[in-house]
Design a protein around this motif. Structure first.
Motif, PDB file in Angstrom:
ATOM      1  N   TYR A 229       1.327  -5.032  -0.003  1.00 39.97           N
ATOM      2  CA  TYR A 229       1.930  -6.140   0.371  1.00 39.97           C
ATOM      3  C   TYR A 229       1.509  -7.277   1.115  1.00 39.97           C
ATOM      4  O   TYR A 229       1.741  -8.408   0.968  1.00 39.97           O
ATOM      5  CB  TYR A 229       3.397  -5.660   1.374  1.00 39.97           C
ATOM      6  N   PHE A 230       0.422  -6.782   2.252  1.00 39.10           N
ATOM      7  CA  PHE A 230      -0.376  -7.623   3.125  1.00 39.10           C
ATOM      8  C   PHE A 230      -1.176  -8.458   2.106  1.00 39.10           C
ATOM      9  O   PHE A 230      -1.447  -9.479   2.205  1.00 39.10           O
ATOM     10  CB  PHE A 230      -1.066  -7.062   3.970  1.00 39.10           C
ATOM     11  N   VAL A 231      -1.861  -7.805   1.208  1.00 35.25           N
ATOM     12  CA  VAL A 231      -2.887  -8.443   0.109  1.00 35.25           C
ATOM     13  C   VAL A 231      -2.067  -9.620  -0.536  1.00 35.25           C
ATOM     14  O   VAL A 231      -2.648 -10.740  -0.563  1.00 35.25           O
ATOM     15  CB  VAL A 231      -3.288  -7.527  -0.808  1.00 35.25           C
ATOM     16  N   LYS A 232      -0.859  -9.336  -0.791  1.00 38.18           N
ATOM     17  CA  LYS A 232       0.141 -10.027  -1.691  1.00 38.18           C
ATOM     18  C   LYS A 232       0.355 -11.378  -0.799  1.00 38.18           C
ATOM     19  O   LYS A 232       0.408 -12.531  -1.167  1.00 38.18           O
ATOM     20  CB  LYS A 232       1.274  -9.475  -2.015  1.00 38.18           C
ATOM     21  N   LYS A 233       0.325 -11.289   0.498  1.00 32.79           N
ATOM     22  CA  LYS A 233       0.591 -12.391   1.437  1.00 32.79           C
ATOM     23  C   LYS A 233      -0.613 -13.082   2.105  1.00 32.79           C
ATOM     24  O   LYS A 233      -0.449 -13.880   2.583  1.00 32.79           O
ATOM     25  CB  LYS A 233       1.355 -11.807   2.639  1.00 32.79           C
ATOM     26  N   GLY A 234      -1.880 -12.775   1.613  1.00 33.02           N
ATOM     27  CA  GLY A 234      -3.016 -13.105   2.005  1.00 33.02           C
ATOM     28  C   GLY A 234      -3.507 -12.870   3.447  1.00 33.02           C
ATOM     29  O   GLY A 234      -4.281 -13.322   4.074  1.00 33.02           O
ATOM     30  N   GLN A 235      -2.967 -11.449   3.946  1.00 28.74           N
ATOM     31  CA  GLN A 235      -3.174 -11.040   5.238  1.00 28.74           C
ATOM     32  C   GLN A 235      -3.959  -9.918   5.401  1.00 28.74           C
ATOM     33  O   GLN A 235      -3.469  -8.510   5.460  1.00 28.74           O
ATOM     34  CB  GLN A 235      -2.062 -10.903   6.206  1.00 28.74           C
ATOM     35  N   LEU A 236      -5.305  -9.949   4.996  1.00 23.94           N
ATOM     36  CA  LEU A 236      -6.295  -8.951   4.899  1.00 23.94           C
ATOM     37  C   LEU A 236      -6.495  -7.893   6.117  1.00 23.94           C
ATOM     38  O   LEU A 236      -6.761  -6.932   5.958  1.00 23.94           O
ATOM     39  CB  LEU A 236      -7.716  -9.561   4.224  1.00 23.94           C
ATOM     40  N   GLU A 237      -6.493  -8.645   7.191  1.00 30.45           N
ATOM     41  CA  GLU A 237      -6.522  -7.760   8.508  1.00 30.45           C
ATOM     42  C   GLU A 237      -5.583  -6.705   8.405  1.00 30.45           C
ATOM     43  O   GLU A 237      -5.681  -5.840   8.825  1.00 30.45           O
ATOM     44  CB  GLU A 237      -6.640  -8.752   9.741  1.00 30.45           C
ATOM     45  N   GLU A 238      -4.221  -7.290   8.448  1.00 34.18           N
ATOM     46  CA  GLU A 238      -3.202  -6.421   8.536  1.00 34.18           C
ATOM     47  C   GLU A 238      -3.285  -5.376   7.311  1.00 34.18           C
ATOM     48  O   GLU A 238      -2.907  -4.068   7.385  1.00 34.18           O
ATOM     49  CB  GLU A 238      -1.945  -7.211   8.258  1.00 34.18           C
ATOM     50  N   ALA A 239      -3.803  -5.902   5.968  1.00 37.02           N
ATOM     51  CA  ALA A 239      -4.087  -4.949   4.984  1.00 37.02           C
ATOM     52  C   ALA A 239      -4.906  -3.813   5.339  1.00 37.02           C
ATOM     53  O   ALA A 239      -4.607  -2.718   5.001  1.00 37.02           O
ATOM     54  CB  ALA A 239      -4.269  -5.670   3.694  1.00 37.02           C
ATOM     55  N   ALA A 240      -6.089  -4.069   5.842  1.00 34.07           N
ATOM     56  CA  ALA A 240      -6.920  -3.245   6.104  1.00 34.07           C
ATOM     57  C   ALA A 240      -6.497  -2.287   7.469  1.00 34.07           C
ATOM     58  O   ALA A 240      -6.815  -0.988   7.277  1.00 34.07           O
ATOM     59  CB  ALA A 240      -8.389  -3.953   6.818  1.00 34.07           C
ATOM     60  N   ALA A 241      -5.744  -2.762   8.327  1.00 37.61           N
ATOM     61  CA  ALA A 241      -5.055  -1.852   9.332  1.00 37.61           C
ATOM     62  C   ALA A 241      -4.197  -0.972   8.661  1.00 37.61           C
ATOM     63  O   ALA A 241      -4.231   0.390   9.229  1.00 37.61           O
ATOM     64  CB  ALA A 241      -4.750  -2.781  10.582  1.00 37.61           C
ATOM     65  N   ALA A 242      -3.375  -1.136   7.728  1.00 33.91           N
ATOM     66  CA  ALA A 242      -2.294  -0.520   7.022  1.00 33.91           C
ATOM     67  C   ALA A 242      -2.887   0.576   6.259  1.00 33.91           C
ATOM     68  O   ALA A 242      -2.927   1.630   6.138  1.00 33.91           O
ATOM     69  CB  ALA A 242      -1.368  -1.318   6.158  1.00 33.91           C
TER      70      ALA A 242
END
Length: 555
Positions: A229-242
């Motif tokens: 979901y975070f990748v789709k939103k372009g939020q890679l830091e949040e994606a990495a943390a998740a």
């Protein structure tokens, strides 16, 4: 920000596109599967409540019949129209809830959408519990259905996106197992309250559902969001943390960096194939491409919608929605509630078989085997029902044989089509349309669930305008199972052991009948040039696209 200095570049090794399996991943998926309790419990309690003496008297105004008056006993039931309405209206709500849930999940996240669904479900549950007539029961079930639509669609999406590829089929099958547990719990509660001569007979089974909403909603507050979901939103830091939380690895681990790079590269690749435009355009993307091309969005959406339709057309919910009514119509069953409890127990005990078979033999093979088994069992039930098992024969042995083969039919479904239909729809969609694709597929399940719940009372009803098919209805379900089996053979691909990104590659390179032999041979990170360029996880969304696009051009 934490992890801001981490640079991902991906790998060319197809065996390193996902971090190793951890106990944490199992536990997260197992808790998310709890959402199946909603679906199952609501399926289970309605069948029993419709046959409760107090509920029938409360909703029809009919007095309790004299046990010696056969005509009065036979007439003491809810009209087919009321049975149809109270059962099918929930599916109507879930149909629209599942469709809307896809958009909501892309806007506020998978986890928050499920929590929202729990809140909506609670409102509907309050109305149902307070009801003393259809005037309040029907809107309550409609609202409950809306919440269940949110939950049933997005739990599958959430689990598919966070589950490790090696056991994704097994853990998503856990959703179906929770459905069976829900049905069993409902039957147990109904069995315990059936003889109460007050509103508690039906209000207690309905009110128990509050517990499921509270447990799931509170638990999800402590679980991570889907990294995709975070990748789709372009939020890679949040994606990495998740992803780090889901996989139990530090953010700067090579496993996390390689898996995240693969997800990002695949997402950018899919955006190049089908660019995102307006809101309506993004919905239209679900149907882009030729339906005859295995990797096109239209083909995937069609397979997802038909997969859930075929699951419902096996007729399994006829047994769980109207089992008590049907068993009572056989004439020799003294306690239809007990028989329903037995069939539900068979469903529960058979489903865990799929945890092993779905990863050992694959999705496609067990769908074909399960469909074939159900065809045989249902035709046997139908044949016995129109011969030795007719009510006029008063043949206890024949009726017992029918119940036995109904249990065998349930077992085939529970070990194959029950869980596998959910597994497949969570795997076949690319990230840009995944939430909507899963939502459309789930809404198809509920649409056909609604159709079956609407027409079945008239198919087996004994009133003047009803078809009164009795056991002959199993010839209908058996014939429809033939279609389901053919569908699995010709259109369902094998996705066992592949990451969601590798499923995209497989669909581009092979056909469903040859898909079991396909092996991954490249990564999206290498194909998009990310292995040579690298990408900081603190990069803004626009820069992510530029970096990957330039890498793809160079590659």
């Amino acid at each position: 920000m934490p992890g801001g200095g981490v640079v991902i570049s991906g790998t060319t090794d197809t065996g390193r596109v996902e971090a190793p399996i951890t106990v944490r991943a199992y536990l997260i998926c197992a808790f998310a599967a709890f959402g199946g309790i909603f679906f199952g419990y609501d399926t289970g309690w309605m069948s029993g409540v419709l046959a409760m003496p107090y509920f029938i008297r409360q909703y029809t105004g009919l007095p309790y019949p004299d046990s010696t008056d056969d005509a009065a006993v036979k007439a003491f039931h809810l009209p087919s129209s009321d049975q149809s309405l109270t059962t099918s209206i929930l599916s109507c709500g879930t149909f629209f809830g599942a469709i809307i849930a896809g958009d909501v999940a892309d806007f506020i996240g998978r986890r928050t959408t499920i929590i929202t669904g729990c809140g909506i479900f609670t409102v509907g549950c309050i109305l149902q519990t307070a009801s003393t007539s259809l005037g309040l029961m029907v809107p309550g079930r409609l609202i409950c259905g809306f919440g269940v639509g949110f939950i049933s669609a997005i739990v599958i999406l959430y689990m598919s996106e966070i589950a490790p590829k090696a056991v994704r089929g097994a853990v998503v099958a856990g959703y179906q197992f929770c459905i069976t547990i829900g049905i069993l719990l409902a039957n147990c509660v109904v069995y315990a309250t059936q003889n109460r001569d007050d509103t508690g007979s039906y209000r207690i089974p309905i009110a128990v559902q509050f517990l499921w909403a509270i447990i799931l909603a509170l638990g999800l507050f402590f679980l991570p969001e889907s990294p995709r979901y975070f990748v789709k939103k372009g939020q890679l830091e949040e994606a990495a943390a998740a992803l780090s939380s889901v996989r139990g690895q530090p953010i700067d681990s090579d496993y996390i960096k390689d898996e995240l790079a693969e997800i990002v590269a695949n997402h950018e690749y899919e955006l190049q194939v089908v660019p995102q435009t307006t809101w309506l355009g993004s919905w239209a993307n679900c149907f882009k491409g030729s339906i005859f091309k295995g990797s096109s969005n239209s083909r995937r959406t069609t397979v997802g919608i038909l997969m859930q339709m075929m699951q419902q057309l096996t007729g399994i919910n006829f047994i769980f929605y109207f089992g008590n009514v049907f068993f009572k119509s056989l004439g020799t069953i003294k306690n239809p509630f007990l028989i329903s409890l037995i069939t539900t127990l068979v469903n529960v005990l058979s489903t865990p078989i799929s945890f092993w078979t779905v990863e050992r033999f694959g999705r496609r093979k067990i769908l074909i085997i399960g469909g074939t088994g159900m065809v045989i069992m249902q035709f046997i039930v139908g044949i016995i029902g129109v011969t030795a098992g007719r009510e006029s024969q008063h043949n206890n042995s024949a009726v017992s044989a029918m119940i036995a083969f109904i249990c065998f039919n349930i077992s085939f479904f529970a070990a194959t089509w029950g869980p596998c239909a959910w597994v497949v729809i969570g795997e076949i969609f690319p990230l840009p349309i995944r939430s909507r694709g899963v939502g459309l597929s789930t809404s198809s399940n509920w649409f056909w669930n609604c159709i079956i719940a609407t027409i079945t009372p008239y198919l087996v009803g004994t009133e003047s305008n009803d078809a009164n098919l009795g056991a002959k209805v199993f010839f209908l379900w058996g014939s429809l199972c033939c279609l389901s089996t053919a569908f699995a053979y010709f259109l369902v691909p094998e996705t066992k052991g592949l990451s969601l990104e590798q499923v995209d590659q497989m669909l581009e390179e092979t056909t469903p009948r040859r898909s079991a032999a396909w092996k991954p041979h490249k990564t999206f990170a290498s194909e998009m040039g990310l292995t040579e360029k690298g990408l900081s996880i603190s990069a803004p969304a626009g820069e992510i696209h530029d970096v990957v696009a330039s890498g793809a051009t160079k590659a």
